[in-house]
Design a protein around this motif. Structure first.
Motif, PDB file in Angstrom:
ATOM      1  N   LEU A 166       0.834  -1.206   0.000  1.00 30.77           N
ATOM      2  CA  LEU A 166       0.000   0.000   0.000  1.00 30.77           C
ATOM      3  C   LEU A 166       0.870   1.257   0.000  1.00 30.77           C
ATOM      4  N   ARG A 167       1.926   1.266   0.798  1.00 31.50           N
ATOM      5  CA  ARG A 167       2.835   2.406   0.854  1.00 31.50           C
ATOM      6  C   ARG A 167       3.530   2.589  -0.497  1.00 31.50           C
ATOM      7  N   ARG A 168       3.988   1.491  -1.103  1.00 34.84           N
ATOM      8  CA  ARG A 168       4.653   1.564  -2.403  1.00 34.84           C
ATOM      9  C   ARG A 168       3.687   2.083  -3.468  1.00 34.84           C
ATOM     10  N   ASP A 169       2.456   1.597  -3.462  1.00 37.50           N
ATOM     11  CA  ASP A 169       1.457   2.056  -4.431  1.00 37.50           C
ATOM     12  C   ASP A 169       1.154   3.540  -4.249  1.00 37.50           C
ATOM     13  N   ARG A 170       1.095   3.975  -2.999  1.00 38.91           N
ATOM     14  CA  ARG A 170       0.830   5.386  -2.712  1.00 38.91           C
ATOM     15  C   ARG A 170       1.972   6.260  -3.226  1.00 38.91           C
ATOM     16  N   LEU A 171       3.205   5.810  -3.003  1.00 37.54           N
ATOM     17  CA  LEU A 171       4.356   6.566  -3.505  1.00 37.54           C
ATOM     18  C   LEU A 171       4.379   6.617  -5.026  1.00 37.54           C
ATOM     19  N   LEU A 172       4.061   5.504  -5.665  1.00 39.72           N
ATOM     20  CA  LEU A 172       4.002   5.481  -7.132  1.00 39.72           C
ATOM     21  C   LEU A 172       2.920   6.419  -7.650  1.00 39.72           C
ATOM     22  N   ALA A 173       1.778   6.432  -6.985  1.00 38.67           N
ATOM     23  CA  ALA A 173       0.684   7.321  -7.397  1.00 38.67           C
ATOM     24  C   ALA A 173       1.095   8.788  -7.239  1.00 38.67           C
ATOM     25  N   GLN A 174       1.813   9.101  -6.158  1.00 36.48           N
ATOM     26  CA  GLN A 174       2.278  10.475  -5.959  1.00 36.48           C
ATOM     27  C   GLN A 174       3.278  10.871  -7.040  1.00 36.48           C
ATOM     28  N   GLU A 175       4.190   9.966  -7.369  1.00 41.98           N
ATOM     29  CA  GLU A 175       5.166  10.252  -8.422  1.00 41.98           C
ATOM     30  C   GLU A 175       4.475  10.447  -9.767  1.00 41.98           C
ATOM     31  N   ALA A 212       1.446  11.457 -10.220  1.00 46.72           N
ATOM     32  CA  ALA A 212       0.730  12.733 -10.152  1.00 46.72           C
ATOM     33  C   ALA A 212       1.694  13.898 -10.370  1.00 46.72           C
ATOM     34  N   LYS A 213       2.897  13.819  -9.795  1.00 42.82           N
ATOM     35  CA  LYS A 213       3.889  14.876  -9.997  1.00 42.82           C
ATOM     36  C   LYS A 213       4.293  14.972 -11.456  1.00 42.82           C
ATOM     37  N   ILE A 214       4.511  13.821 -12.083  1.00 38.99           N
ATOM     38  CA  ILE A 214       4.903  13.802 -13.497  1.00 38.99           C
ATOM     39  C   ILE A 214       3.780  14.367 -14.362  1.00 38.99           C
ATOM     40  N   ARG A 215       2.547  13.962 -14.065  1.00 39.00           N
ATOM     41  CA  ARG A 215       1.400  14.451 -14.837  1.00 39.00           C
ATOM     42  C   ARG A 215       1.240  15.964 -14.648  1.00 39.00           C
ATOM     43  N   LEU A 216       1.409  16.446 -13.417  1.00 39.19           N
ATOM     44  CA  LEU A 216       1.296  17.875 -13.151  1.00 39.19           C
ATOM     45  C   LEU A 216       2.385  18.655 -13.878  1.00 39.19           C
ATOM     46  N   ALA A 217       3.603  18.131 -13.855  1.00 42.97           N
ATOM     47  CA  ALA A 217       4.700  18.800 -14.554  1.00 42.97           C
ATOM     48  C   ALA A 217       4.426  18.848 -16.055  1.00 42.97           C
TER      49      ALA A 217
END
Length: 149
Positions: free
Chosen positions: A32-41, A43-48
């Motif tokens: 769950l923690r790994r999936d959350r970190l991947l989702a955040q990354e 999201a950052k890439i998509r936002l950039a």
């Protein structure tokens, strides 16, 4: 001692079940923690990518509007601007200010606003516009070079 032989396997099964549950819980929390970190990354890439696209669009619109503004200000002496052309120039100026506000590079935005101030003559305005267009183009190339393909 006979009762111990009966209970020992049950205790082993219960301990095995508890160990499996604890191990599964730890594994699930890591996943769950790994999936959350991947989702955040992601999201950052998509936002950039979205920000870069927004900047690219703003710069291209600014370049187009600056050319339109230059054309509107280069009427021959004594010529009158048609109402349709005046309306288009006014809309272009309003859109230009909206696109300038979207620029993240404040120095570049200030340069565009400075160019919009009145010029001494058409030659000075064209020279300043060419320099500004070069800066905008370099910034745009930088966005394409840095941004995702």
């Amino acid at each position: 001692m006979e009762w111990w032989k009966t209970i020992a396997p049950l205790v082993g099964v219960v301990l095995g079940i508890l160990g499996t549950l604890v191990g599964q819980k730890l594994s699930d929390s890591r996943t769950l923690r790994r999936d959350r970190l991947l989702a955040q990354e992601e999201a950052k890439i998509r936002l950039a990518a979205e920000r870069a696209t927004l900047q690219r669009e703003a710069i291209m619109e600014i370049q187009h509007a600056l050319e339109g503004s230059m054309a509107a200000n280069q009427l021959p002496p004594g010529a009158r601007m048609s109402e349709q052309f005046r309306t288009a120039a006014t809309e272009s100026a309003l859109h230009l200010r909206a696109h300038i506000a979207r620029l993240e590079d404040r120095e570049l935005a200030a340069s565009v606003l400075e160019w919009l101030e009145p010029h001494r003559n058409a030659a000075a305005a064209r020279a300043a516009l060419d320099a500004l267009q070069d800066r905008l183009s370099r910034h745009l190339r930088g966005l394409y070079a840095d941004g995702p393909a």
